[in-house]
Design an enzyme around this catalytic site. Structure first.
Site, PDB file in Angstrom:
ATOM      1  N   GLU A  78       0.846  -1.208   0.000  1.00 14.77           N
ATOM      2  CA  GLU A  78       0.000   0.000   0.000  1.00 14.77           C
ATOM      3  C   GLU A  78       0.876   1.251   0.000  1.00 14.77           C
ATOM      4  O   GLU A  78       1.696   1.454   0.907  1.00 14.77           O
ATOM      5  CB  GLU A  78      -0.944  -0.002   1.212  1.00 14.77           C
ATOM      6  CG  GLU A  78      -1.924   1.156   1.128  1.00 14.77           C
ATOM      7  CD  GLU A  78      -3.097   1.035   2.097  1.00 14.77           C
ATOM      8  OE1 GLU A  78      -3.532  -0.089   2.370  1.00 14.77           O
ATOM      9  OE2 GLU A  78      -3.560   2.087   2.567  1.00 14.77           O
ATOM     10  N   LYS A 261      -8.581  -1.188  10.373  1.00 14.62           N
ATOM     11  CA  LYS A 261      -7.805  -1.552   9.178  1.00 14.62           C
ATOM     12  C   LYS A 261      -6.582  -0.653   9.096  1.00 14.62           C
ATOM     13  O   LYS A 261      -5.489  -1.101   8.749  1.00 14.62           O
ATOM     14  CB  LYS A 261      -8.687  -1.427   7.937  1.00 14.62           C
ATOM     15  CG  LYS A 261      -8.076  -1.997   6.661  1.00 14.62           C
ATOM     16  CD  LYS A 261      -7.213  -1.026   5.904  1.00 14.62           C
ATOM     17  CE  LYS A 261      -6.678  -1.659   4.615  1.00 14.62           C
ATOM     18  NZ  LYS A 261      -5.793  -0.725   3.876  1.00 14.62           N
ATOM     19  N   ASP A 277       3.612 -14.762  11.479  1.00 14.01           N
ATOM     20  CA  ASP A 277       2.318 -15.238  10.995  1.00 14.01           C
ATOM     21  C   ASP A 277       1.313 -14.094  11.170  1.00 14.01           C
ATOM     22  O   ASP A 277       0.694 -13.946  12.220  1.00 14.01           O
ATOM     23  CB  ASP A 277       1.934 -16.475  11.824  1.00 14.01           C
ATOM     24  CG  ASP A 277       0.566 -17.025  11.471  1.00 14.01           C
ATOM     25  OD1 ASP A 277      -0.170 -16.363  10.716  1.00 14.01           O
ATOM     26  OD2 ASP A 277       0.239 -18.117  11.968  1.00 14.01           O
ATOM     27  N   HIS A 375      -2.409  10.138  -0.361  1.00 17.26           N
ATOM     28  CA  HIS A 375      -2.519   8.852  -1.057  1.00 17.26           C
ATOM     29  C   HIS A 375      -2.210   8.999  -2.534  1.00 17.26           C
ATOM     30  O   HIS A 375      -1.560   8.170  -3.128  1.00 17.26           O
ATOM     31  CB  HIS A 375      -3.961   8.333  -0.941  1.00 17.26           C
ATOM     32  CG  HIS A 375      -4.165   7.434   0.226  1.00 17.26           C
ATOM     33  ND1 HIS A 375      -5.100   6.448   0.249  1.00 17.26           N
ATOM     34  CD2 HIS A 375      -3.533   7.371   1.413  1.00 17.26           C
ATOM     35  CE1 HIS A 375      -5.050   5.821   1.401  1.00 17.26           C
ATOM     36  NE2 HIS A 375      -4.113   6.368   2.130  1.00 17.26           N
TER      37      HIS A 375
HETATM   38  C1  MEV Z   1      -6.424   3.091   4.421  1.00 15.88           C
HETATM   39  O1  MEV Z   1      -5.653   1.973   4.084  1.00 15.88           O
HETATM   40  C2  MEV Z   1      -6.608   3.208   5.914  1.00 15.88           C
HETATM   41  C3  MEV Z   1      -7.577   4.307   6.389  1.00 15.88           C
HETATM   42  O2  MEV Z   1      -8.836   4.120   5.745  1.00 15.88           O
HETATM   43  C4  MEV Z   1      -7.700   4.161   7.876  1.00 15.88           C
HETATM   44  C5  MEV Z   1      -8.777   5.041   8.494  1.00 15.88           C
HETATM   45  O3  MEV Z   1      -9.753   5.402   7.810  1.00 15.88           O
HETATM   46  O4  MEV Z   1      -8.657   5.293   9.708  1.00 15.88           O
HETATM   47  C6  MEV Z   1      -7.092   5.648   5.998  1.00 15.88           C
END
Ligand code: MEV
Length: 422
Positions: A78, A261, A277, A375
């Site tokens: 990413e 995430k 792992d 991003h």
């Molecule tokens: C993207 O990989 C992760 C985010 O969506 C986490 C979040 O929204 O807190 C930017």
């Protein structure tokens, strides 16, 4: 076509695959490019091996944890993860760095016993034999004792399923530097016959639990509001918005999943680089996030009496610095050397610190300029490469796409063509 595939040599497997999938010479060459992990080793690690898969490995920088500075190897596909971790870590370092602690490292094994006629008697019998059972578990894996680890405690639980009530025996094991899956599974299997005798039940399942809540690590950071100042917003506003973002994730499972995430973006990346792992760590983290009976954000953000932003993250961390495929994976061993991590407990604390920094970076971006700006510049580079840009062309194509506000493959190809590329 794939009959007996596992018995074939790698070359034979590739020849079969070539025919099956109609691979070109170039595609075959991609499978034949050997990386740091030798084919010979990879072939012994999994079945039907055809090649090795690579993801970028980078250094997350500026991390200060418990007064020590770390360059953190992180493996991720990413684009923004490492840049975000490094920038949040810089901010946290300016605020005194991460403070991390560990609960110690006891991994959990489970024995599920069905058909127990008398639960109270069974529980008493196990309690009376606790010391003998622990000795038996240790006898099943004597090398762990030599390393200062071993089985430590037995706890009995009653679980009501949709069908029946069963007795679940938990065995807690100090696995030292290893994650200990094999140790625990060997021990619970060895204990099962004696548990059956003591309970008059049937020990149908013996397996470790991935919810390692007796092996957690915690990271906290305290950031003065003025350091949170962003281009168009005062530090106190940013702080309050981050706290509100946490409250949102605590009230809404759809947001909690995304919040978490973001944390796992960092945790998985460091632990993948350390050859761990990552599935077991993810399973542990998400189960722990639901330990209160509902799925919640893994971290919390609040304001302290001095008006600082305080972040905290506790996660189960069944990490390892030995065992599994770590020793045979050259880059995993190298990661320990680069990060100067001395043991599994330090790695656990570092992974949680990375997760919290990653979370701060995401929340700060989300509540200020939005996530897309950061991003997009990295995304533009990946798109440029996918379109065939090489060398200096990559930045040029990325910049043109960003300036036009259009980041897509066909536009990237068009720019390359206009500049005399292919
Ligand atoms: C993207 O990989 C992760 C985010 O969506 C986490 C979040 O929204 O807190 C930017």
């Amino acid at each position: 076509m794939f009959a007996g595939y596992y018995k074939k040599t790698r070359e034979e497997r590739l020849a079969i695959l070539r025919e099956y999938a109609g691979l070109t010479d170039e595609e075959l060459a991609a499978l034949q490019a050997e990386g740091a992990l030798p084919f010979e080793t990879a072939n012994h690690m999994i079945e039907n091996m055809i090649g090795t898969f690579q993801v970028p490995l980078g250094l997350g920088l500026n991390m200060v944890m418990n007064g020590k500075e770390y360059a953190v190897p992180m493996a991720t596909e990413e684009p923004s993860v490492i840049a975000a971790m490094s920038s949040a870590s810089k901010l946290i370092a300016r605020s005194g760095g991460m403070v991390a602690t560990s609960s110690g490292r006891l991994m959990t094994g489970q024995i599920a016993v069905y058909g127990v006629p008398d639960f109270e008697r069974a529980k008493m019998a196990i309690a009376e034999q606790q010391a003998t059972l622990i000795d038996a578990a240790n006898a099943a894996y004597p090398s762990l004792i030599k390393r200062g680890g071993g089985a430590r405690e037995i706890v009995v639980r009653e679980i009501e399923t949709a069908q029946e009530k069963l007795l679940v025996v938990h065995l807690y094991v100090e696995t030292r530097e290893a994650m200990g899956a094999n140790m625990i599974n060997t021990m619970v299997e060895a204990l099962a016959p004696e548990i059956e005798r003591l309970t008059s039940g049937t020990a149908e399942m013996k397996i470790l639990s991935n919810l390692t809540d007796m092996a957690t690590a915690t990271a906290t950071c305290t950031i003065p509001a003025n350091l949170l100042l962003s281009k168009n917003m005062g530090g106190e506003e940013v702080r309050d918005r981050i706290v509100r973002a946490f409250a949102f994730s605590d009230a809404d499972i759809y947001r909690a999943a995304t919040h978490n995430k973001g944390i796992m973006n960092g945790v998985d990346a460091i632990l993948l680089a350390f050859g761990n792992d990552v599935r077991s760590i993810s399973a542990a983290a998400h189960a722990y996030a639901a330990k209160d009976g509902r799925y919640r954000p893994m971290s919390s953000w609040a304001v302290n009496g001095a008006g600082d932003l305080v972040g905290e993250l506790t996660l189960p961390m069944p990490v390892a610095t030995v065992g599994g495929s770590i020793a045979i994976s050259p880059l995993a061993t190298l990661a320990q050397k680069i990060a100067k991590v001395e043991n599994a407990e330090e790695l656990a604390m570092l992974a949680v610190s990375v997760g919290l920094a990653q979370n701060l970076a995401a929340l700060k971006a989300l509540v200020t300029e939005g996530i897309q700006r950061g991003h997009m510049s990295l995304q533009a580079k990946s798109t440029a490469i996918s379109a065939g840009a090489t060398g200096a062309e990559i930045d040029m194509v990325a910049e043109k796409m960003l300036a036009a506000g259009q980041i897509n493959l066909s536009f990237a190809k068009e720019i390359i063509k206009q500049n005399g590329g292919t």
